[in-house]
Scaffold this active site. Structure first.
Site, PDB file in Angstrom:
ATOM      1  N   LYS A   1       7.260 -29.821 -31.164  1.00 40.08           N
ATOM      2  CA  LYS A   1       8.664 -29.414 -31.035  1.00 40.08           C
ATOM      3  C   LYS A   1       9.483 -30.603 -30.530  1.00 40.08           C
ATOM      4  O   LYS A   1       9.063 -31.295 -29.587  1.00 40.08           O
ATOM      5  CB  LYS A   1       8.763 -28.248 -30.049  1.00 40.08           C
ATOM      6  CG  LYS A   1      10.173 -27.698 -29.869  1.00 40.08           C
ATOM      7  CD  LYS A   1      10.150 -26.508 -28.895  1.00 40.08           C
ATOM      8  CE  LYS A   1      11.540 -25.912 -28.722  1.00 40.08           C
ATOM      9  NZ  LYS A   1      11.519 -24.725 -27.830  1.00 40.08           N
TER      10      LYS A   1
ATOM     11  N   SER B   1      13.714 -20.930 -29.940  1.00 40.36           N
ATOM     12  CA  SER B   1      14.110 -22.278 -30.259  1.00 40.36           C
ATOM     13  C   SER B   1      13.022 -23.102 -30.943  1.00 40.36           C
ATOM     14  O   SER B   1      13.322 -24.148 -31.507  1.00 40.36           O
ATOM     15  CB  SER B   1      14.506 -23.000 -28.969  1.00 40.36           C
ATOM     16  OG  SER B   1      13.413 -23.078 -28.077  1.00 40.36           O
TER      17      SER B   1
ATOM     18  N   SER C   1      11.360 -18.210 -26.919  1.00 45.11           N
ATOM     19  CA  SER C   1      11.390 -19.285 -27.914  1.00 45.11           C
ATOM     20  C   SER C   1      10.077 -19.573 -28.622  1.00 45.11           C
ATOM     21  O   SER C   1      10.048 -20.365 -29.555  1.00 45.11           O
ATOM     22  CB  SER C   1      11.893 -20.581 -27.268  1.00 45.11           C
ATOM     23  OG  SER C   1      13.285 -20.543 -27.075  1.00 45.11           O
TER      24      SER C   1
END
Lengths: 444, 444
Positions: free
Chosen positions: B80, B149, B173
């Site tokens: 990420k 996210s 997320s």
């Protein structure tokens, strides 16, 4: 021996308001000392003179109109060089990171800038705030170490170059240099001041303040807490000055082995204890309270235990740095990397469990006392700058997550020696009130 | 609708050892999927094809000689893009930081690289892992959001581009995108996986894993914990697979308001609960246990409370970024900065105190259950990519610091829907054993 003259900013407030002094004039006096002494002391790795002049002009206008942003508006401060600053590089005392610009202010720096403080310079730190020393010398005697890892912050305040500077402590990196350099030092309860961007995220590490007076330290710490709080998940420092605090019962704890502590230092501390007793305070040691003896026993291994904890917690980023294409790390740091490789998560868990049990015991025993007093260092600043000295008097407070203040109220052979005052975790405000009271007794 | 086909790496071990497959061939299959689908999905902000090829060759040689460095040796993983990587920029989903190179690996990335994993690409994140979305689309239906996210991590695994990817979660997320994209997701107990260098240091934030199977997730998480541990001050994740775990009693908790949850999703969950009961499990909800009702009541405000906590904890660095010379921040982020300015340390302390009391209640109530099950999202992935969806099913686990897994075992209208399984903080290993068991019941 060069006598130190501490330069308080807070004590100039009245002069600013009476238009007898200005932040610009104050800054110029600081710069004059820097120009005169920095060549010998090496407290700074960077100075932002231009930015400081502009900030001082703006602050002077605010004081002139009677509307400063905060008590630290216009205060020139130094920032330990592990802590990020937008206007200067952050080298972390490391050859590998020297000159590195992160382009942002750490949380505490952001807070101070918003409060109107002048971010004047970056102060020398040992490499990664650990043991490998920088070039800074002790303003009280240039042949001696200023202590570390917050070496430059302590030296700059001691020399009168600055009224306050930020430091960090995981073992004894604020309180020991404060003692060696004859300045005030404060390490908060764990988490009480936001460490964002400070490159010191270990589980005992704290951001703290070195300053020319308790007032200067309190003002700086309060602005950080107010504006950016503590670490995520922790209550921020909340200081409330109480006029009539009068502690009645102090514990004395010996943290270092008797052979580690200088004779003259021990004698100076005995004299100080006697003075406090003469002022009506009860000063209790292991001979009168077996619980204190039990606690001293439990604290015997905290230096070794702290080293285990710090070694594991430093696996990252140090192993990452060691494995980078062009590593430039000291032998001290490489040894720590190696130490991490020989540890397992289970070893670390055992160290955490042990620390928790000592913390529980300490809180039980010390609940009976207003505060703990001790020497802030095993001795006055040692000769030489290849070591930053023995942190054994300081590591317990770090290990216990306890707030601690150093007061420069003793001397041995003309060199300063601090009184370390410690309270239970979370009692930072009470600690400051007690420190003010003790100082009032001891300064008279 | 494009069917997803998850690509496990761990399940190829036998093929590697039998010389029927190699990490290089595995990587090439991943790259083939990427070449075929990335133009539509936009899961990545960067790919290191050259580094990946070299790493795969080295890994293939190790597997060939029967001496892989770890179970993830040769596994292509996505990172990420809030998490630092030495070989690719870390843009944090922010126009302001796009292309920024920090030159170092985050702790988890260092661990995976040392374990032989291939750091193949940086995956799309919302800006600063908050709400402002990226361009990623859901591989199951390109008209839909992948969630966020950890958008790119979920999408890449879902599309079969990768067997596993790192994510972070402070609200929902990891688990929500796992549900929307039909992959496995894991958010650990707070502190159990080292967040060093992950740019997500809030007091509920965790680093976690999205993967093609429980085996892939466990393997990745275990290597991180083994090599770099948890956060400073926290025990590292310690997974022990137990063959004969058989949970007897599951709690059902409704986290979102009834009107927030889709009808079909609710029906799918009811069918699943019935299947578990038919397998002999006790599945208890608020109607049968007033304590669960009490806990649901106490959890009603956790989204608002989390927002208060996150807003204060984001004061730094977001206010610093907003005040920089050339700020390029989304309206969402600027609103959060404004929100922080209206809060005080006392407001934050109240939020922490409230959180602690809810955590205490939760641990008391849930001690009677092996685990909690619920929908992993209020609905299947919604249409559109301007919002990453509703996190109300996920925020409680974050707020409670509880470990949680999402299993892709339901479908509604041909779209995936996750089963969220939560345990009490610290019980990550038990949670995985229960998740394996539940999956074995539900996959048959």
């Amino acid at each position: 021996m060069i006598p130190t003259k501490l330069t308080s900013y807070i004590h100039q407030h009245q002069a600013f308001l009476r238009h007898e002094d200005t932040p610009t004039a104050f800054l110029h006096r600081c710069l004059e000392v820097i120009d005169h002494r920095e060549g010998h002391i090496h407290a700074f790795v960077a100075l932002d003179r231009e930015g400081a002049e502009l900030a001082a002009v703006a602050s002077s206008a605010r004081w002139k109109s009677g509307s400063p942003l905060s008590p630290v508006d216009g205060m020139p401060v130094g920032i330990k060089d592990v802590i990020e600053t937008a206007t200067m590089p952050t080298g972390q005392g490391s050859a590998q990171f020297s000159g590195t610009r992160t382009g942002r202010d750490a949380a505490a720096v952001l807070a101070l800038r918003e409060a109107g403080a002048i971010i004047l310079g970056k102060t020398v730190t040992t490499e990664f705030a650990a043991t490998h020393p920088g070039e800074t010398r002790n303003p009280c005697d240039l042949e001696r170490t200023p202590g570390g890892s917050s070496s430059g912050s302590a030296a700059a305040v001691s020399a009168g170059m600055l009224p306050a500077a930020l430091g960090t402590q995981v073992v004894g990196s604020i309180i020991r240099p404060a003692s060696y350099c004859g300045v005030y030092g404060y390490k908060p309860s764990f988490g009480a001041l936001n460490r964002g961007g400070s490159n010191d995220q270990l589980s005992q590490s704290c951001l703290g303040v070195l300053g020319a007076s308790l007032d200067d330290i309190c003002a700086v710490a309060a602005e950080i807490a107010l504006r950016v709080g503590g670490d995520p998940g922790y209550p921020a420092l909340h200081l409330t000055k109480e006029a009539n605090v009068r502690p009645t019962t102090l514990a004395v704890l010996n943290f270092a082995a008797p052979t580690d502590v200088g004779h003259a230092e021990r004698a100076a501390f005995a004299v100080l204890c006697k003075r406090l007793q003469d002022c009506g305070l009860r000063v209790i040691d292991r001979d009168s309270d077996p619980d204190l003896e039990r606690l001293e026993q439990a604290l015997l291994n905290v230096f070794t235990e702290t080293r285990r904890i710090v070694t594991w917690e430093s696996v990252w980023p140090l192993r990452e740095y060691a494995g980078s294409p062009n590593p430039r790390l000291s032998a001290d740091t490489l040894a720590r990397v190696q130490g991490g490789l020989s540890m397992t998560p289970a070893d670390y868990l055992a160290a955490l469990t042990q620390r928790n049990s000592v913390r529980t015991l300490s809180n039980e025993v010390l609940g009976a006392y207003d505060a703990v007093i001790s020497l802030a260092a095993t001795c006055v600043a040692p000769i030489g700058i290849t070591s930053t000295g023995n942190p054994r008097q300081n590591v317990a407070a770090s290990y216990l997550s306890a707030p601690v203040v150093s007061l420069p109220v003793m001397h041995v052979d003309g060199l300063p020696l601090g009184l370390q005052v410690m309270a239970c975790p979370g009692n930072d405000s009470a600690l400051f009130n007690i420190a003010y009271y003790l100082e009032s007794l001891l300064k008279t």
